[in-house]
Design a protein around this motif. Structure first.
Motif, short mmCIF file in Angstrom:
data_model
loop_
_atom_site.label_atom_id
_atom_site.label_comp_id
_atom_site.label_asym_id
_atom_site.label_seq_id
_atom_site.Cartn_x
_atom_site.Cartn_y
_atom_site.Cartn_z
N MET A 137 -1.78 -6.78 -1.31
CA MET A 137 -2.56 -6.50 -2.53
C MET A 137 -3.32 -5.18 -2.39
O MET A 137 -3.35 -4.37 -3.32
N LEU A 138 -3.93 -5.00 -1.22
CA LEU A 138 -4.68 -3.76 -0.99
C LEU A 138 -3.75 -2.56 -1.02
O LEU A 138 -4.03 -1.54 -1.66
N HIS A 139 -2.61 -2.71 -0.34
CA HIS A 139 -1.63 -1.62 -0.31
C HIS A 139 -1.16 -1.28 -1.72
O HIS A 139 -1.12 -0.11 -2.11
N ASP A 140 -0.84 -2.31 -2.49
CA ASP A 140 -0.30 -2.09 -3.84
C ASP A 140 -1.34 -1.50 -4.78
O ASP A 140 -1.00 -0.67 -5.64
N VAL A 141 -2.59 -1.91 -4.63
CA VAL A 141 -3.59 -1.39 -5.56
C VAL A 141 -3.91 0.07 -5.22
O VAL A 141 -4.21 0.88 -6.10
N LEU A 142 -3.83 0.41 -3.93
CA LEU A 142 -4.03 1.82 -3.55
C LEU A 142 -2.88 2.66 -4.07
O LEU A 142 -3.08 3.80 -4.53
N ASP A 143 -1.70 2.09 -4.03
CA ASP A 143 -0.52 2.76 -4.56
C ASP A 143 -0.65 2.95 -6.08
O ASP A 143 -0.36 4.02 -6.61
#
Lengths: 235, 235
Positions: A137-143
């Motif tokens: 989730m963190l990775h995707d939201v940063l993306d």
């Protein structure tokens, strides 16, 4: 000539905004690394890795303060309006949530410094799936933030529900175990707090997804239902 | 003539800032009321009062969105600098914490909707002292905000340590009780989450105290030790 100067000034402003956006992504990458390390430390009882997470937290805090200062300076100096202003305000809020995710990673890492028996260690490992979902989730939201992609942001928004469900399941399991083996309560509580931290990280990723939508669409969707967001804001 | 116009504009600006400050205090008063009601609902097993807290939460959210919008508008329109800008940014952050305190009050109120036996109810009542301390912290930090009083803000900052200590004590008691009476675990966990909510409220009051210090002193003290704040920033 004046036109050129203005263009130059505007170009500088763009460079500054771009720089700040890059700094946010750098901070986000660091927080993602902290969270990954914290979960690996717990999973493998790796005290050295846990200590490394605790010792690196000041770097996250430093970036938080630095980016916040840069944002304030840019507002005072450039007097941004419309979408430029929305970007700066979205960044100010995003870094607050990133910093708090760093704090949760620290809490999780602290658990890896304690000793657990085999059964308890199995419970720690059982939170690994939820941990990986939180990292994703963190990775995707940063993306989504990097590309200012509202649809990707909305996907993260929806994913939080799944993480909440997983949290409820694990929490129930842990409570059942505490009832069966009351002596294990203090240790199992440590596991439960970590699982709770992961659930909170999901909430914070959801917050960041809302800032991305705010920036792109100009609408504050924080207290809006997902159906409303889908039908009235994203369509 | 131009001087007068400027003065007029500036006067209007002051009125706008004053209005927003008043709105923050109004929002703060509402959140304080929500928290007080939530704790009274728990203490007296008053379901109606608990429901009232749950039903009023949207008002807090509405004020949060409204004030945030007003702040954005004021930055775009008035292009504030120096302390005016710091005030607006401090307000944007303050209302985020106030809104989250409202969420914690909601979590506490939900506990009052459940049924507890006599012993469990006694544990709920035992958190009353901590609850009153949390309310006092919120009240005091809103007061420090109203007067932009750094010393009063710093007192709230220091008070959080006491609340944390009280939290640790109650959490230990609750865990001991769970070990002695494992069947009570699910109910006692509800109490524990509420106590945790109070501890979080203390953290958020501490955040707001930091924004007051930031506004008055122009220094970000979020990741600064209390000794440092005292010696290098307040003196």
């Amino acid at each position: 000539m004046e036109f050129n100067i203005n263009k130059h000034i505007s170009g500088q402003f763009n460079d500054e905004l771009e720089q700040i956006r890059n700094d946010v992504l750098k901070m986000g990458g660091l927080v993602e690394q902290q969270l990954t390390n914290a979960l690996n430390a717990v999973n493998k009882s790796d005290r050295d890795l846990a200590k490394q997470v605790l010792e690196s937290d000041y770097l996250v805090n430093k970036m938080d303060v630095q980016i916040d200062e840069d944002c304030t300076r840019i507002i005072a100096k450039r007097q941004p309006a419309a979408s430029d202003l929305r970007l700066v305000l979205a960044i100010i809020k995003t870094i607050t949530d990133l910093e708090r995710i760093g704090d949760e990673a620290k809490r999780i890492a602290k658990v890896a410094l304690e000793s657990f028996n085999k059964t308890q260690q199995e419970f720690l490992v059982s939170m690994d799936g939820m941990g990986r979902k939180a990292i994703a989730m963190l990775h995707d939201v940063l993306d989504a933030f990097a590309r200012m992609d509202v649809d990707a942001a909305f996907d993260v928004h929806k994913a939080d529900k799944e993480l909440d469900r997983e949290y409820e399941g694990i929490a129930r399991q842990l409570m059942t175990h505490m009832m069966e083996d009351p002596r294990s309560i203090p240790k199992i509580m440590d596991v439960l707090w970590s699982v709770r931290s992961l659930e909170r990280i999901g909430d914070r990723c959801q917050n960041i997804s809302e800032y991305v939508i705010y920036f792109v669409k100009g609408k504050d969707v924080r207290h809006t239902s997902e159906d409303d967001i889908k039908q009235n804001i994203l369509s």
